[in-house]
Scaffold this motif. Structure first.
Motif, PDB file in Angstrom:
ATOM      1  N   THR A  88       0.821  -1.211   0.000  1.00  0.00           N
ATOM      2  CA  THR A  88       0.000   0.000   0.000  1.00  0.00           C
ATOM      3  C   THR A  88       0.855   1.262   0.000  1.00  0.00           C
ATOM      4  N   ARG A  89       2.136   1.110   0.302  1.00  0.00           N
ATOM      5  CA  ARG A  89       3.094   2.223   0.269  1.00  0.00           C
ATOM      6  C   ARG A  89       4.332   1.725  -0.465  1.00  0.00           C
ATOM      7  N   THR A 130       6.986   4.607   2.280  1.00  0.00           N
ATOM      8  CA  THR A 130       6.608   5.812   3.012  1.00  0.00           C
ATOM      9  C   THR A 130       5.207   6.247   2.604  1.00  0.00           C
ATOM     10  N   SER A 131       4.684   7.226   3.329  1.00  0.00           N
ATOM     11  CA  SER A 131       3.354   7.750   3.029  1.00  0.00           C
ATOM     12  C   SER A 131       3.332   8.584   1.748  1.00  0.00           C
ATOM     13  N   THR A 188       3.814   7.628  -1.155  1.00  0.00           N
ATOM     14  CA  THR A 188       3.258   6.844  -2.268  1.00  0.00           C
ATOM     15  C   THR A 188       1.969   6.130  -1.862  1.00  0.00           C
ATOM     16  N   ILE A 189       1.344   6.594  -0.784  1.00  0.00           N
ATOM     17  CA  ILE A 189       0.165   5.895  -0.272  1.00  0.00           C
ATOM     18  C   ILE A 189      -1.013   5.947  -1.249  1.00  0.00           C
ATOM     19  N   ASP A 227      -4.683  -0.645   5.234  1.00  0.00           N
ATOM     20  CA  ASP A 227      -3.985   0.635   5.401  1.00  0.00           C
ATOM     21  C   ASP A 227      -4.920   1.794   5.058  1.00  0.00           C
ATOM     22  N   TYR A 244      -6.800   5.141   4.721  1.00  0.00           N
ATOM     23  CA  TYR A 244      -6.227   6.492   4.754  1.00  0.00           C
ATOM     24  C   TYR A 244      -7.240   7.496   4.201  1.00  0.00           C
TER      25      TYR A 244
END
Length: 276
Positions: free
Chosen positions: A57-58, A62-63, A65-66, A157, A159
């Motif tokens: 999911t990343r 890291t965030s 590329t979430i 994940d 978001y």
């Protein structure tokens, strides 16, 4: 496929697994992809499993590329076509449709799909503007759409962009006559601060959203865009986390053409949820 109109296509009984490509060519990131539209076709009884960039999911860890995604079914419009009884498991996004076909579509059906561990959206729909294309004609691009009995649980994940059903094919050249009913959307408990995402959002004319069950940490369980017309009624929502309001109502601005009634929102969820 590369464009045009694909007629009488049947994709049934296949398994699409471990599509973890992370390519600058976004068409390679999808299990089923057509830059044209499907007409008088069906996609049914298929399994989509581990359809994620780099299997994550990343994808860069890291965030940053979430919001990258690989998609199970990605089509540029469907007409007299069904997407039903498919299974999606660990997929960035289940179904994405861009209604930018050069003719008015009719009779769109999406039903009885089971989605587990979706990361971004279960079902996403965009009009020509949302898909970076100009409207091909004036008027409704799609008339007569039913989204029903889809089961979406346990997001992966979760978001800010995690949403169950996003019908963002907006007026004045969007969808007309949209029914969203009897879907179960359970986002689970999100590990973030503040409610994000939506259970269902829509911007259609002639909209009917009813008898859906929405559970989770959403700020809005059902959000309706301004200018929409129709009714949102007899839906059930309950919160899994403190501060999750699960509001049912306007999303961006009031819409005088939409009525809301007989909806139930609970501040916490019972042990047994009602069936949608």
């Amino acid at each position: 496929t590369q464009g045009g109109i694909d007629v009488s296509i049947k994709i049934s009984g296949n398994v699409f697994r471990n599509l973890t490509t992370r390519s600058q060519n976004w068409t390679l990131r999808n299990a089923i992809c057509s830059l044209g539209s499907f007409q008088y076709s069906s996609i049914d009884h298929n399994t989509f499993q581990n359809i994620l960039p780099n299997g994550s999911t990343r994808p860069d860890g890291t965030s940053n590329t979430i919001d990258e995604m690989n998609v199970g079914v990605y089509l540029y419009g469907i007409d007299n076509t069904t997407i039903e009884h498919n299974t999606f498991d660990h997929v960035s996004e289940g179904i994405k449709l861009c209604f930018s076909q050069p003719y008015p579509a009719r009779n769109v059906y999406i039903g009885y799909n089971v989605m587990t561990k979706i990361h971004r959206m279960g079902i996403e729909m965009q009009g020509p503007v949302g898909c970076a294309n100009n409207p091909a004609f004036s008027g409704d691009n799609t008339r007569g759409m039913t989204i029903e009995y889809n089961n979406m649980t346990a997001w992966d994940d979760f978001y800010w962009n995690s949403t169950g059903i996003s019908e963002a094919d907006f007026l004045p050249n969007g969808a007309n006559g949209v029914i969203i009913r009897n879907n179960l959307i359970n986002g689970g408990v999100a590990s973030y601060k503040g409610p994000y995402g939506y259970g269902i959002e829509s911007g259609a004319l002639g909209l009917q959203i009813y008898e859906n069950v929405i559970v989770g940490s959403y700020g809005q369980s059902i959000g309706v865009w301004s200018g929409s017309t129709g009714a949102v009624h007899d839906n059930y929502a309950c919160a899994l986390t403190k501060g999750a309001a699960l509001v049912i109502g306007p999303e961006d601005a009031p819409s005088s053409g939409t009525q809301y009634y007989n909806n139930k929102i609970l501040p916490s969820c019972p042990a047994n949820l009602p069936a949608p």
